[in-house]
Write an enzyme that holds these catalytic residues in place. Structure first.
Site, PDB file in Angstrom:
ATOM      1  N   CYS A 104     -39.808  25.683  38.080  1.00  0.00           N
ATOM      2  CA  CYS A 104     -41.215  25.510  37.014  1.00  0.00           C
ATOM      3  C   CYS A 104     -40.576  25.346  35.644  1.00  0.00           C
ATOM      4  O   CYS A 104     -41.202  23.581  35.842  1.00  0.00           O
ATOM      5  CB  CYS A 104     -42.209  26.712  36.978  1.00  0.00           C
ATOM      6  N   CYS A 105     -39.566  24.800  35.453  1.00  0.00           N
ATOM      7  CA  CYS A 105     -39.204  24.747  33.542  1.00  0.00           C
ATOM      8  C   CYS A 105     -38.174  23.154  33.992  1.00  0.00           C
ATOM      9  O   CYS A 105     -38.723  22.809  32.975  1.00  0.00           O
ATOM     10  CB  CYS A 105     -38.365  25.733  33.496  1.00  0.00           C
ATOM     11  N   CYS A 160     -44.732  29.148  27.007  1.00  0.00           N
ATOM     12  CA  CYS A 160     -45.861  28.842  27.706  1.00  0.00           C
ATOM     13  C   CYS A 160     -46.442  31.056  28.067  1.00  0.00           C
ATOM     14  O   CYS A 160     -45.665  31.352  28.088  1.00  0.00           O
ATOM     15  CB  CYS A 160     -45.842  28.998  28.780  1.00  0.00           C
ATOM     16  N   CYS A 210     -45.552  33.166  30.639  1.00  0.00           N
ATOM     17  CA  CYS A 210     -43.708  33.777  30.394  1.00  0.00           C
ATOM     18  C   CYS A 210     -44.282  33.977  28.837  1.00  0.00           C
ATOM     19  O   CYS A 210     -42.509  34.074  28.622  1.00  0.00           O
ATOM     20  CB  CYS A 210     -42.761  32.705  30.725  1.00  0.00           C
ATOM     21  N   CYS A 218     -36.155  28.266  29.084  1.00  0.00           N
ATOM     22  CA  CYS A 218     -36.187  27.370  29.895  1.00  0.00           C
ATOM     23  C   CYS A 218     -35.259  26.377  30.584  1.00  0.00           C
ATOM     24  O   CYS A 218     -35.618  25.316  31.327  1.00  0.00           O
ATOM     25  CB  CYS A 218     -37.274  26.036  29.229  1.00  0.00           C
TER      26      CYS A 218
END
Ligand code: SF4
Length: 244
Positions: free
Chosen positions: A114-115, A202, A205, A228
């Site tokens: 995702c990062c 975010c 997280c 990240c």
């Protein structure tokens, strides 16, 4: 400037004020200097340097699609109030498109992916597209063990092969130094910093922390993950050892 010269200058800059370091960088590299800022903490200090000296330096804001509403509002207000040029850097896919392709809540199932999709690849693309020669960021050595060895000036290689100078003007500042600067100049700051958040990324997280907990312990709580990838994806090029 070669790698060894950069290293020597970096050592000399350990006694410089961070503002002087950013002014040097603007003089040396503009218009090919950018600052990355998430508007969650010390980045506000770099944004203030840019504003008060009216430096022609754009701020890259990586908009993952998962920022807190407070972050987006604070960024808008600060940019307007201080006359900042903010370039929003985004993934090619929206969050909805990514979820259709990879399923919901990728941040829970594979936060590294995702990062990479929402932060690292978009920033790498922007650094290349904007032909960036120098990139400044608000990292500090006291933030975490992973950041303990950063230098003020570093040579980096950004995929697929761009070489640039990475600049950490606040490397030897502490969290207290940042707050001292914010209070001394009466700067606005991210509203969640008053609600127990000490590092703001975010919303899926990021959690508030208890007083005294490490600054970045509210990021990816419960996981080994501490970065990240924005500050680890580029390869640092080290100067050759003497005698080599
Ligand atoms: S911090 Fe979380 S939501 Fe943001 S890009 Fe990384 S995994 Fe995704």
């Amino acid at each position: 400037m070669n790698c060894s010269e950069l290293n020597s200058l970096s050592q000399k800059m350990e006694t410089w004020d961070p503002e002087r370091i950013l002014l040097w960088a603007a003089e040396r590299f503009s218009p090919r200097l950018v600052v990355t800022c998430s508007f969650g903490g010390a980045g506000t200090v770099l944004a203030h340097f840019i504003s008060r000296h009216q430096l022609p330096v754009p701020i890259l804001f990586v908009d993952t699609g998962f920022h807190f509403a407070q972050t987006l509002q604070f960024r808008r207000e600060l940019a307007s109030h201080w006359g900042l040029t903010v370039i929003e850097v985004r993934a090619e896919e929206s969050v909805a498109e990514q979820e259709r392709r990879l399923g919901p809540k990728l941040y829970e199932r594979d936060p590294d992916l995702c990062c990479r999709l929402r932060k690292v690849e978009p920033l790498a693309r922007a650094l290349n597209d904007l032909d960036v020669a120098a990139w400044a960021a608000a990292l500090r050595r006291d933030q975490s063990p992973a950041r303990r060895n950063i230098q003020i000036l570093e040579f980096h290689e950004v995929p697929p092969g761009r070489r640039l100078v990475k600049i950490h003007p606040l490397a030897n500042w502490t969290r207290e130094d940042v707050w001292r600067y914010i209070h001394r100049h009466g700067l606005p700051y991210h509203p969640l910093l008053d609600e127990g958040y000490t590092s703001i990324g975010c919303w899926p997280c990021t959690q508030p922390v208890r007083p005294g907990d490490p600054e970045r312990s509210g990021r990816w709580p419960g996981l080994d993950k501490t970065e990240c990838g924005l500050h680890t994806f580029s390869r640092r090029i080290l100067p050759p050892e003497p005698g080599m």
